[in-house]
Design a protein around this motif. Structure first.
Motif, PDB file in Angstrom:
ATOM      1  N   GLU A 197      88.145  87.804   2.892  1.00 24.47           N
ATOM      2  CA  GLU A 197      87.642  86.479   2.527  1.00 24.47           C
ATOM      3  C   GLU A 197      86.726  86.513   1.307  1.00 24.47           C
ATOM      4  O   GLU A 197      86.721  85.582   0.519  1.00 24.47           O
ATOM      5  CB  GLU A 197      86.909  85.848   3.710  1.00 24.47           C
ATOM      6  N   GLU A 198      85.954  87.584   1.178  1.00 15.52           N
ATOM      7  CA  GLU A 198      85.033  87.680   0.051  1.00 15.52           C
ATOM      8  C   GLU A 198      85.802  87.706  -1.265  1.00 15.52           C
ATOM      9  O   GLU A 198      85.412  87.059  -2.231  1.00 15.52           O
ATOM     10  CB  GLU A 198      84.143  88.926   0.174  1.00 15.52           C
ATOM     11  N   ARG A 199      86.910  88.413  -1.294  1.00 16.09           N
ATOM     12  CA  ARG A 199      87.759  88.472  -2.495  1.00 16.09           C
ATOM     13  C   ARG A 199      88.323  87.085  -2.814  1.00 16.09           C
ATOM     14  O   ARG A 199      88.277  86.636  -3.952  1.00 16.09           O
ATOM     15  CB  ARG A 199      88.875  89.486  -2.249  1.00 16.09           C
ATOM     16  N   VAL A 200      88.849  86.424  -1.794  1.00 13.43           N
ATOM     17  CA  VAL A 200      89.443  85.087  -1.970  1.00 13.43           C
ATOM     18  C   VAL A 200      88.370  84.080  -2.397  1.00 13.43           C
ATOM     19  O   VAL A 200      88.580  83.293  -3.330  1.00 13.43           O
ATOM     20  CB  VAL A 200      90.135  84.633  -0.665  1.00 13.43           C
ATOM     21  N   ASP A 201      87.228  84.116  -1.734  1.00 14.39           N
ATOM     22  CA  ASP A 201      86.157  83.164  -2.043  1.00 14.39           C
ATOM     23  C   ASP A 201      85.595  83.385  -3.446  1.00 14.39           C
ATOM     24  O   ASP A 201      85.297  82.426  -4.157  1.00 14.39           O
ATOM     25  CB  ASP A 201      85.033  83.252  -1.009  1.00 14.39           C
ATOM     26  N   LEU A 202      85.464  84.644  -3.852  1.00 18.67           N
ATOM     27  CA  LEU A 202      84.972  84.907  -5.201  1.00 18.67           C
ATOM     28  C   LEU A 202      85.975  84.433  -6.242  1.00 18.67           C
ATOM     29  O   LEU A 202      85.593  83.791  -7.228  1.00 18.67           O
ATOM     30  CB  LEU A 202      84.673  86.403  -5.397  1.00 18.67           C
ATOM     31  N   ALA A 203      87.238  84.706  -6.029  1.00 17.52           N
ATOM     32  CA  ALA A 203      88.264  84.253  -6.971  1.00 17.52           C
ATOM     33  C   ALA A 203      88.241  82.734  -7.109  1.00 17.52           C
ATOM     34  O   ALA A 203      88.412  82.203  -8.218  1.00 17.52           O
ATOM     35  CB  ALA A 203      89.641  84.723  -6.524  1.00 17.52           C
ATOM     36  N   ALA A 204      87.987  82.035  -6.020  1.00 18.28           N
ATOM     37  CA  ALA A 204      87.950  80.569  -6.058  1.00 18.28           C
ATOM     38  C   ALA A 204      86.774  80.042  -6.877  1.00 18.28           C
ATOM     39  O   ALA A 204      86.839  78.939  -7.408  1.00 18.28           O
ATOM     40  CB  ALA A 204      87.896  80.009  -4.641  1.00 18.28           C
ATOM     41  N   CYS A 205      85.707  80.832  -6.985  1.00 20.47           N
ATOM     42  CA  CYS A 205      84.514  80.411  -7.742  1.00 20.47           C
ATOM     43  C   CYS A 205      84.647  80.652  -9.244  1.00 20.47           C
ATOM     44  O   CYS A 205      83.986  79.992 -10.031  1.00 20.47           O
ATOM     45  CB  CYS A 205      83.282  81.202  -7.284  1.00 20.47           C
ATOM     46  N   LEU A 206      85.451  81.625  -9.605  1.00 23.29           N
ATOM     47  CA  LEU A 206      85.517  82.065 -11.000  1.00 23.29           C
ATOM     48  C   LEU A 206      86.483  81.209 -11.812  1.00 23.29           C
ATOM     49  O   LEU A 206      87.407  80.607 -11.252  1.00 23.29           O
ATOM     50  CB  LEU A 206      85.984  83.523 -11.055  1.00 23.29           C
TER      51      LEU A 206
ATOM     52  N   SER B 113      76.144  89.703 -13.687  1.00 27.28           N
ATOM     53  CA  SER B 113      75.177  88.617 -13.859  1.00 27.28           C
ATOM     54  C   SER B 113      75.904  87.282 -14.020  1.00 27.28           C
ATOM     55  O   SER B 113      75.519  86.275 -13.427  1.00 27.28           O
ATOM     56  CB  SER B 113      74.303  88.898 -15.088  1.00 27.28           C
ATOM     57  N   ALA B 114      76.964  87.292 -14.799  1.00 23.55           N
ATOM     58  CA  ALA B 114      77.757  86.065 -14.984  1.00 23.55           C
ATOM     59  C   ALA B 114      78.488  85.692 -13.703  1.00 23.55           C
ATOM     60  O   ALA B 114      78.559  84.513 -13.340  1.00 23.55           O
ATOM     61  CB  ALA B 114      78.746  86.244 -16.135  1.00 23.55           C
ATOM     62  N   VAL B 115      79.026  86.675 -13.014  1.00 24.24           N
ATOM     63  CA  VAL B 115      79.722  86.417 -11.745  1.00 24.24           C
ATOM     64  C   VAL B 115      78.763  85.777 -10.756  1.00 24.24           C
ATOM     65  O   VAL B 115      79.112  84.798 -10.077  1.00 24.24           O
ATOM     66  CB  VAL B 115      80.320  87.725 -11.178  1.00 24.24           C
TER      67      VAL B 115
ATOM     68  N   LEU C  18      73.470  96.593  -9.355  1.00 20.21           N
ATOM     69  CA  LEU C  18      74.397  96.158 -10.399  1.00 20.21           C
ATOM     70  C   LEU C  18      74.433  94.632 -10.511  1.00 20.21           C
ATOM     71  O   LEU C  18      74.691  94.097 -11.581  1.00 20.21           O
ATOM     72  CB  LEU C  18      75.798  96.709 -10.131  1.00 20.21           C
ATOM     73  N   PHE C  19      74.177  93.960  -9.392  1.00 16.73           N
ATOM     74  CA  PHE C  19      74.117  92.496  -9.385  1.00 16.73           C
ATOM     75  C   PHE C  19      72.709  91.982  -9.690  1.00 16.73           C
ATOM     76  O   PHE C  19      72.453  90.792  -9.604  1.00 16.73           O
ATOM     77  CB  PHE C  19      74.584  91.939  -8.028  1.00 16.73           C
ATOM     78  N   GLY C  20      71.791  92.894  -9.989  1.00 14.45           N
ATOM     79  CA  GLY C  20      70.429  92.489 -10.329  1.00 14.45           C
ATOM     80  C   GLY C  20      69.566  92.180  -9.127  1.00 14.45           C
ATOM     81  O   GLY C  20      68.569  91.481  -9.232  1.00 14.45           O
ATOM     82  N   ARG C  21      69.944  92.695  -7.982  1.00 14.46           N
ATOM     83  CA  ARG C  21      69.171  92.509  -6.756  1.00 14.46           C
ATOM     84  C   ARG C  21      68.568  93.832  -6.308  1.00 14.46           C
ATOM     85  O   ARG C  21      69.075  94.902  -6.651  1.00 14.46           O
ATOM     86  CB  ARG C  21      70.062  91.985  -5.630  1.00 14.46           C
ATOM     87  N   ALA C  22      67.542  93.733  -5.498  1.00 17.37           N
ATOM     88  CA  ALA C  22      66.934  94.945  -4.920  1.00 17.37           C
ATOM     89  C   ALA C  22      67.888  95.528  -3.894  1.00 17.37           C
ATOM     90  O   ALA C  22      68.566  94.793  -3.170  1.00 17.37           O
ATOM     91  CB  ALA C  22      65.599  94.610  -4.278  1.00 17.37           C
ATOM     92  N   GLU C  23      67.959  96.822  -3.842  1.00 16.94           N
ATOM     93  CA  GLU C  23      68.773  97.518  -2.839  1.00 16.94           C
ATOM     94  C   GLU C  23      67.889  97.785  -1.635  1.00 16.94           C
ATOM     95  O   GLU C  23      67.060  98.691  -1.640  1.00 16.94           O
ATOM     96  CB  GLU C  23      69.294  98.837  -3.410  1.00 16.94           C
TER      97      GLU C  23
END
Length: 145
Positions: free
Chosen positions: A54-63, A110-112, A135-140
């Motif tokens: 679902e994460e792949r599908v949902d991300l593709a739908a946002c881009l 960052s753009a994603v 890589l996404f600019g968040r704390a690990e």
């Protein structure tokens, strides 16, 4: 002057993808939109090899459509890579330095993140192995022992 009569003219992109390229170009300080486009295609193809479900599908739908096509054209790996291994894999595919590839990855992610809902990015980070949050600019964050 050398010219290639067989060169294909660049296909016009949709407005949303052009805006995404401008964001990546600005964030990554790329000199041209073509350099930003190379980074987007490299990093999204790599991410497409990591994401499933679902994460792949949902991300593709946002881009934007062009970005979604790059992401979904990839067959996911059976063994997901850690964030650092992801950067090393992309660097090996292009022959670029690790520092340059890390920069490209951060600029594109960052753009994603600007296109995706923060809860979707959180879901993606929970699906992927360690190392992607940075890589996404968040704390690990890791749970206490």
């Amino acid at each position: 002057m050398i010219s290639d009569r067989h060169a294909q003219p660049r296909q016009p992109y949709g407005t949303a993808y052009e805006q995404m390229l401008e964001k990546v170009r600005y964030e990554g300080a790329y000199p041209t939109r073509d350099k930003a486009d190379e980074a987007v295609r490299l990093v999204l193809a790599g991410l497409g090899r990591q994401l499933t479900g679902e994460e792949r599908v949902d991300l593709a739908a946002c881009l934007p459509l062009e970005a979604a096509r790059v992401l979904t054209a990839q067959i996911p790996n059976t063994q997901p890579l850690t964030g650092w291994a992801f950067v090393k894999d992309l660097a090996a595919r292009t022959g670029a330095s690790l520092a340059t590839t890390r920069w490209d990855t951060g600029s594109v992610f960052s753009a994603v993140a600007a296109y995706a809902d923060p809860t979707l990015i959180t879901r993606i980070l929970h699906q992927l192995p360690t190392g992607y949050a940075l890589l996404f600019g968040r704390a690990e964050l890791t749970p206490a022992a």
